[in-house]
Each structure stands twice: as structure tokens, then as C-alpha cells.
Write an enzyme that holds these catalytic residues in place. Structure first.
Site, PDB file in Angstrom:
ATOM      1  N   ASN A 151       0.839  -1.280  -0.054  1.00 53.38           N
ATOM      2  CA  ASN A 151       0.044   0.089  -0.054  1.00 53.38           C
ATOM      3  C   ASN A 151       0.826   1.428  -0.108  1.00 53.38           C
ATOM      4  OD1 ASN A 151       1.005   0.184   2.620  1.00 53.38           O
ATOM      5  ND2 ASN A 151      -0.907   0.032   3.663  1.00 53.38           N
ATOM      6  N   ASP A 153       2.659   2.953   1.878  1.00 46.15           N
ATOM      7  CA  ASP A 153       2.742   3.672   3.158  1.00 46.15           C
ATOM      8  C   ASP A 153       3.983   3.762   4.102  1.00 46.15           C
ATOM      9  OD1 ASP A 153       2.670   1.175   4.612  1.00 46.15           O
ATOM     10  OD2 ASP A 153       0.880   1.552   5.647  1.00 46.15           O
ATOM     11  N   SER A 189       4.238   0.471  17.761  1.00 49.30           N
ATOM     12  CA  SER A 189       2.906   0.753  16.872  1.00 49.30           C
ATOM     13  C   SER A 189       2.447  -0.477  16.143  1.00 49.30           C
ATOM     14  CB  SER A 189       3.431   1.798  15.799  1.00 49.30           C
ATOM     15  OG  SER A 189       4.482   1.266  15.014  1.00 49.30           O
ATOM     16  N   HIS A 307      34.376 -17.925 -30.749  1.00 48.83           N
ATOM     17  CA  HIS A 307      34.094 -18.614 -32.012  1.00 48.83           C
ATOM     18  C   HIS A 307      32.745 -17.775 -32.621  1.00 48.83           C
ATOM     19  CE1 HIS A 307      31.725 -21.921 -33.982  1.00 48.83           C
ATOM     20  NE2 HIS A 307      32.709 -21.946 -34.721  1.00 48.83           N
ATOM     21  N   ASN A 308      32.869 -17.798 -34.009  1.00 49.15           N
ATOM     22  CA  ASN A 308      31.782 -16.909 -34.681  1.00 49.15           C
ATOM     23  C   ASN A 308      31.155 -15.756 -33.822  1.00 49.15           C
ATOM     24  OD1 ASN A 308      31.839 -18.961 -36.477  1.00 49.15           O
ATOM     25  ND2 ASN A 308      30.146 -20.113 -36.331  1.00 49.15           N
ATOM     26  N   GLU A 337      36.291 -13.908 -34.632  1.00 47.74           N
ATOM     27  CA  GLU A 337      36.155 -14.246 -35.531  1.00 47.74           C
ATOM     28  C   GLU A 337      35.228 -13.668 -36.516  1.00 47.74           C
ATOM     29  OE1 GLU A 337      35.778 -18.865 -37.664  1.00 47.74           O
ATOM     30  OE2 GLU A 337      34.649 -18.394 -35.722  1.00 47.74           O
ATOM     31  N   GLU A 386      37.823 -16.308 -41.580  1.00 49.32           N
ATOM     32  CA  GLU A 386      37.607 -17.420 -42.510  1.00 49.32           C
ATOM     33  C   GLU A 386      37.033 -16.580 -43.886  1.00 49.32           C
ATOM     34  OE1 GLU A 386      34.390 -21.078 -42.813  1.00 49.32           O
ATOM     35  OE2 GLU A 386      35.049 -20.270 -40.810  1.00 49.32           O
ATOM     36  N   ASP A 696      19.528 -25.761  -5.981  1.00 53.11           N
ATOM     37  CA  ASP A 696      18.495 -25.833  -5.169  1.00 53.11           C
ATOM     38  C   ASP A 696      18.057 -27.366  -5.438  1.00 53.11           C
ATOM     39  OD1 ASP A 696      15.869 -26.033  -3.810  1.00 53.11           O
ATOM     40  OD2 ASP A 696      14.906 -24.729  -5.520  1.00 53.11           O
TER      41      ASP A 696
END
Length: 748
Positions: A151, A153, A189, A307-308, A337, A386, A696
Site C-alpha cells: 500500500n 505507506d 505501533s 568462435h563465430n 572471428e 575465415e 536448489d
């Protein structure tokens, strides 16, 4: 928490920053994906000052968000391929690009006015700066508080707090939580404001395992006097040689209490801050800096290689992008590359031939390399070409290389002398080298043209692991090589590998052979491979069957001294973790000096038989996995809490390959405690990498990845250390960490 609020909320709002005001009010910006995909989106900065929210006007409740801390940089104007493609439609002063950390794609945006564009450019830069200077843990707490405060607040009752704790991966006795809640609720509070929640969080995260270590050395249980801290550093951290001055420096650096500093003492808070700092991390700080000898021949170094490089995704349909080169170079990559083909308009293009991958201009890549090649490292960049182009377009390539790169491009041997060994990274600082076919030798030239296959085609012709570019068609005609392009090849002349015997008698230091992973795996069984890699460069590349851009294990290739072990940088996973781990040392410069037994021609080394090595000395690695801190959730389902376990994996020569793991801890990703010890024997420490993985646990299916950290064995600091975990993408996930105690001793 007060400093954090001062530096974010007070700065953003009370100083009434005009750029931030524009961002908070919101703007309609065009999100650009291509020349045809240009759609308006409403963007605004949320009240937390950390999150940018955006949605389309037709998306209903659907929206997207990203954090300021996830943004690496803002580029102004037409500084992306996409924005360049629409330059005629949208002026540069309306355009900007948000560049994200890791492998996340960029966000190209266009504003309605130059003033609005500048507001966002400058505003985001301020957010990036603030995100970089904020305390990670405080930011983390603030983000969770804002997420749970539905909310808005600025308060949370006990029910909201318990719900938040589950979101934060905390499963704890409710009575204990209520007790801490009441202690923090000074005003009684029934709710906690931000400052009170920080106090509650501090009590909640009290580290008993750190307190016990502190108590072992504290005479009064309240603080460590200078001599007590010095004893801890000498006995536990193996830092005794640094003396009392080092202890005093740590107090001055990490102790938050002025009173304690004046007493030359360290409180528990300061002790914990030290243990969580870079000096308290598992990675030796001095090894993070450039510290190796960079004056040896190139063949004496492992070289970070891609690579590539042009691909962002898979090898068949994925997009080719200049951004892929930028990202690789920013990760310290030193060998990229380029697969070059004839363009329809006389301009050479780069793409994965005979596939549906998109095409980019060769000259645009060279322009990008000129700008980004030396932003992270000053040491040389190798362009692995290449070549599938006609002689005419090869000449165009040569012209672009000369005109765009200028003096950056190495075009002749250093000192005008015929090389007997390769030059060093130091000799080649700031230079770009071409790796390609060459007419004749460095010593002289032959005919104007030469019949040659492209580098990878030649190596894989007849091999069984290359269904795509490396053997695109059985009836492909041989290509010819132009003199202009050939003349640019100096120290990296691509040659066919004719066997180790031929290499011993005929090979020259500036010749380099490329091997598919399958061929390399056959060759690594021969001791001669190690010897060849002492004086010549070898390049290894993934099988053509890896159309998903997956990777092979680079460790096998490093074990025999292969220098250019090319990986698909766009694909996260174990293989890139190993690559990042190896090249994190030595200033992330992309060059790692190989061990002496891999560079001295008089030493014969076999990774299969490390025990026969002269001076063989195995080591025992003992890791006490003590605890974990604030592990991220992997299953976002409400109420889901991780069951973490830690696995330690060792990669190196075959005898060093090992893994072991702790038991899993049920329902606690917040502060799990294991106190379990895992032991390993390391036979070849110079080549070993150690990887810490947190998962996990799932008894019904495969465990989910939570985080990891990989580093060379020789970079490990012993003693009580924190391991700051990285995401699957290789980016930091603060404040997630492991707390361990590490001992390394001779194995007898």
C-alpha cells in the site's frame, strides 16, 4: 540505512533534479527493434528510485521493468546497428541505447524531442552512478522492502514482514521472528518503518558463525585489539608476513566505529565488513591485477578467444550483430572471428554461410573493433578471418582494414627482422593482427594469387563433425587469395596441419593451425601436442554439429597448451564459467602466461602422467563449507523456498578431475549453515580450476542452478573467506555469497 536514503531518495527528490523529475513523470519513447518494428512505450522511473517501468498503451495490466543496477552504460545517438538503420528517419539527438550487463540485449529508444532524450540519457547515467556507489546489502534490503510494501505507506505490519521473509528465502520460527519484530518496534505501533526494518534485518542476519570466529581471538568478546587481529591474520589467513601495519590498515579501512579506530581495535561489525570485502574474498586481490610477465612470445600464453563472434544466438537462424563483438571484447576476448562472404553490392559481409543467420557488413565490424578493441585490455587483438570471398572483395576487405584501422593494424614484422619466435603481448600492445591464409612466407612473396581453402574448411574437410559452414558443399570450387589481403598477414599465417613430425622439421613460429574439437581431442592424446604449442599457436573451435551454439570443455585443450581455445561467448554455462574463471586473473587482459613446463622446450610434460614431472608435488585442498547468505530464489512461486546444497568441482589434468558436495538444507536460502568439509588432491596446481556451485535440491527432478564462482587454484586465498556468487550469465548477484574456511597443504 540513513546514508543510503540520503544518497538516493534525498538526492533524487529533495534536490529536485530536473532529469529525474522527467523520468518520474514518465515519457512515451519509441522502442526500436528493426527498421519496421518501431513501437511507442510509456517509460517511467518508479518511486523507489531504482526501477524503470514500461508498457505499451494496449498491454492492459502487462508491463516490464528493469533495475538501474542492471544497466552498464547509455550510448547517445546512432550507436547501434538498429538505430543506424533508421538514421534517416530519426536524428541522432533523439536516439539513445541502454546497454545491459551480461548477455541481456540492448534497448534502443527514440524520444520525441532532444530535450526529452537528454533528460533520460543524463538521468539514467545518474542512476547508474548511484547504483555503483551504493552499499549492495542496503540496496538489496531497500528493494525487498519496497516490493513488500503493497500500500506504499512506508510501513509493514507483522503479517507483511513474515510474508516478506518468505519472499526473501527465509524460513524461521515465527516466535523468534515476533520477538525480533517487537525489539525493532520501538514505538510499539505494531508496524515497522524503513529505519526500524533495517534494524530488524540486522538482528535477523546476525552471523553466529562469524561471531564464533571473532570470539576465538577477542580477549573481551567485544573487539579485536591490534595484536589479536594480527594473530588472526597470521594463524587463520596466512597473512603473517604483512605484519601489524596490515592489521592497522584493515581497521582503518573497514571499522565503522571511530572509537574503535582510535583504540586501534576492530569490532564485530568491522570484522564482518572485512570478511565480506575483496580482501576477505577467496580470490587473491593481487592476482586480479596485471602481474604476469608479458614479454614472452605469444605462444607462451593462453588467449581468450571467441568462435563465430558475430552471432548472438544459435548457428542456424540467430541474428548477427556488432554488439556481439562489443560484448566479447568487453569480457577481455583477444581473438575474434569473422566469416567473410561476398556481398551483393561489392561490400563483403559476415554471417554463418549457408544458414539463415542475418548478415552484417565487414567494414562495420572493423569500425567497431577500432573503437572497442582496447577499452578493456591494451594487449593485441587477433582477427581470425575465415575467407569465402572472391579476390575482388578480398581486396575491398584489405582496403577497409588499412583505411579504418590505420596504425592499429600490424602490416609488417617488428624491427624489420625475420622472426625466430613470435613477438610478445608487450611488443604488440595496441596492435591488431590478421590471422588468415598468406601467399608465401613472411620472408618473401610468391605468385599474385594462390589456390586455398578457408582455414576451417581445410581443417575439417573429410572430418565428421562439421555439417554447416566448414564443409558447405562437396562441389565447392577452390578460392583464390589476393595479394592485398595476403600482405596484411604477418605473425598468424593459417596453415594446414600435416602431423607433428612435419611440424618439427618444417613449421615456422608464425604459422598457426586450426583444429575442430574432435580432431583436437584425438591429438591431445599425443605428447607432441604440448611440445608444438610451445613455439606455435593452435586454434581450437567447436564442432559444426553444435548448431545450438553450445560449447566443448576448454580445459582439455588448455591441458596440452593450446592457446586459442575458441568458445561461443553468447552461450552461458560451465564452459564459459571456466573461461571466465581462468581469464579473471592478470587484470582480465585476455592473456594468461602458461606454466613453465608448457613453455620450456627442455621439459616434457604429459597431462596424463603428472607424477613423472620433475619437481612433482601434489597438494591437498580442504574446503570447509560453513554457510550461505541471501541466496536468490529460483522458483518464484509464492511460498517456495530453496533447499540449497554446495558442490565443489575441480577441473584440470585427468587426475585432478573431481567433485564433491554437501548435503542440502531444507527451506533456507537466507542463512543456511552446512559446516561440512570437502577434500581434494591437486596433482597439477598450475592448470587446476575450482568451481563452486550452489543448487536448489530437488529429489524428483534435476536440481536448479542458483549461483557459481570459478577461479584458478593458484589464485585461492586460504583461511576464512567469502565467495561472492555469480549468476548463470556471469554477472554478480549481491549480496549472495558462501562463507568457507580453506586450507591448502602438501599432500603426503
Amino acid at each position: 540505512m540513513a546514508p543510503y536514503i540520503n544518497c538516493v531518495l534525498y538526492y533524487l527528490w529533495r534536490h529536485d533534479d530536473p532529469h529525474i523529475n522527467v523520468m518520474m513523470a514518465g515519457s512515451t519513447l519509441r522502442k526500436i527493434k528493426s527498421r519496421s518494428w518501431k513501437k511507442p512505450r510509456h517509460f517511467r522511473l518508479l518511486e523507489d528510485g531504482l526501477t524503470i517501468w514500461y508498457k505499451s498503451r494496449w498491454a492492459g495490466k502487462g508491463h516490464s521493468t528493469f533495475k538501474a543496477k542492471d544497466i552498464e552504460a547509455v550510448r547517445e545517438g546512432h550507436q547501434s546497428e538498429v538505430l543506424l538503420s533508421i538514421a534517416e528517419e530519426f536524428p541522432a539527438d533523439l536516439c539513445f541505447t541502454l546497454v545491459f550487463h551480461g548477455r541481456q540485449g540492448n534497448l534502443d529508444l527514440v524520444a520525441d524531442s532532444p530535450e526529452e532524450a537528454q533528460a533520460w540519457i543524463q538521468g539514467v547515467r545518474k542512476l547508474i552512478h548511484k547504483a555503483q556507489t551504493m552499499d549492495e546489502k542496503e540496496r538489496w534490503v531497500w528493494e525487498w522492502f519496497k516490493k513488500a510494501d503493497k500500500n506504499k505507506d512506508g510501513k509493514m505490519n507483522f503479517k507483511e514482514v513474515t510474508k516478506l521473509l518468505k519472499m526473501m528465502n527465509v524460513e524461521m520460527n515465527e516466535e523468534h521472528i515476533l520477538h525480533l519484530f517487537k525489539m525493532a518496534d520501538k514505538s510499539e505501533s505494531g508496524s515497522l518503518e524503513m529505519k526500524q526494518f533495517v534494524q530488524f534485518y540486522k538482528m535477523l542476519t546476525q552471523r553466529d558463525e562469524v561471531w564464533k570466529v571473532f570470539q576465538d581471538y577477542s580477549g573481551d568478546g567485544e573487539k579485536l585489539m591490534l595484536e589479536e587481529l594480527e594473530s588472526f591474520l597470521r594463524i587463520e589467513q596466512s597473512e603473517g608476513e604483512k605484519g601489524p601495519q596490515h592489521a592497522k590498515e584493515l581497521i582503518d579501512r573497514y571499522e565503522p566505529s571511530d572509537t574503535a579506530i582510535n583504540q586501534a581495535a576492530m569490532t564485530l561489525d568491522g570484522f564482518q565488513m572485512y570478511l565480506c570485502s575483496p580482501e576477505g574474498s577467496i580470490f587473491k586481490p593481487n592476482y586480479l591485477e596485471l602481474h604476469q610477465d608479458m614479454t614472452q612470445p605469444l605462444s607462451h600464453y593462453f588467449i581468450s578467444s571467441s568462435h563465430n563472434t558475430y552471432l548472438l544466438e544459435d548457428q542456424l537462424r540467430g541474428p548477427s550483430s556488432l554488439e556481439a563483438y562489443i560484448k566479447a571484447l568487453k569480457r577481455g576476448c583477444r581473438c575474434v572471428e569473422l566469416d567473410c562472404w561476398d556481398g551483393s553490392d561489392g561490400e563483403p559481409i559476415v554471417y554463418h554461410g549457408h544458414t539463415l543467420t542475418t548478415k552484417i557488413l565487414f567494414k562495420d565490424i572493423i569500425t567497431t573493433l577500432k573503437e572497442y578493441a582496447f577499452k578493456v585490455s591494451d594487449f593485441p587483438v587477433i582477427l581470425s578471418v575465415e575467407n569465402h570471398c572472391s579476390v575482388e572483395q578480398q581486396t575491398v576487405m584489405a582496403q577497409h582494414l588499412r583505411q579504418i584501422l590505420g596504425d592499429m593494424l600490424l602490416t609488417c614484422v617488428l624491427n624489420g627482422q625475420i622472426p625466430e619466435q613470435l613477438p610478445s603481448p608487450q611488443d604488440l600492445k595496441g596492435r591488431i593482427l590478421l590471422k588468415a591464409k598468406k601467399i608465401g612466407d613472411v620472408e618473401g612473396c610468391m605468385d599474385e594469387t594462390l589456390t586455398e581453402f578457408s582455414d576451417e574448411e581445410e581443417m575439417t574437410n573429410g572430418d565428421s563433425d562439421s555439417p554447416t559452414k566448414e564443409n558447405p558443399s562437396a562441389d565447392k570450387k577452390p578460392e583464390k587469395l589476393s595479394r592485398e589481403l595476403s600482405d596484411l598477414v604477418v605473425y598468424c599465417k593459417s596453415v594446414h596441419f600435416h602431423g607433428f613430425e612435419h611440424a618439427r622439421t618444417h613449421a615456422k613460429c608464425y604459422e598457426i593451425s586450426s583444429f575442430s574439437e574432435s580432431k583436437a581431442k584425438r591429438l591431445i592424446k599425443e605428447a607432441d601436442f604440448v611440445q608444438q604449442n610451445k613455439c606455435q599457436l593452435s586454434r581450437i573451435y567447436p564442432s559444426g554439429f553444435r548448431t545450438d551454439s553450445s560449447n566443448y570443455n576448454p580445459q582439455e585443450m588448455w591441458n596440452v597448451g593450446c592457446q586459442i581455445v575458441a568458445l561461443n561467448f553468447q552461450t552461458a554455462g560451465l564452459e564459459m564459467d571456466l573461461n571466465d574463471g581462468l581469464f579473471k586473473q592478470n587484470g582480465c587482459c585476455g592473456y594468461i602466461l602458461k606454466p613453465k613446463f608448457m613453455i620450456d622446450p627442455n621439459i616434457h610434460f604429459s597431462p596424463e602422467k603428472p607424477e613423472v614431472q620433475q619437481g612433482y608435488k601434489p597438494w591437498r585442498l580442504s574446503i570447509q563449507v560453513i554457510s550461505g547468505q541471501q541466496l536468490p530464489k529460483v522458483n518464484q512461486k509464492e511460498g517456495s523456498i530453496v533447499d540449497p546444497l554446495v558442490r565443489v568441482e575441480v577441473y584440470g589434468v585427468p587426475k585432478d578431475q573431481a567433485k564433491d558436495e554437501t548435503t542440502h538444507i531444507n527451506n533456507n536460502g537466507f542463512n543456511p549453515v552446512w559446516n561440512e568439509t570437502l577434500n581434494f588432491v591437486i596433482h597439477t596446481p598450475e592448470l587446476a580450476l575450482v568451481r563452486f556451485v550452489v543448487e536448489d535440491y530437488d529429489k524428483a527432478s534435476r536440481n536448479d542452478f542458483i549461483g557459481q564462482f570459478t577461479l584458478p587454484f593458484k589464485c585461492i586465498q586460504t583461511g576464512y573467506r567469502h565467495i561472492h556468487l555469480l549468476s548463470k550469465d556471469g554477472t554478480a548477484i549481491p549480496p549472495s555469497s558462501l562463507f568457507v574456511n580453506i586450507n591448502i597443504s602438501e599432500f603426503t
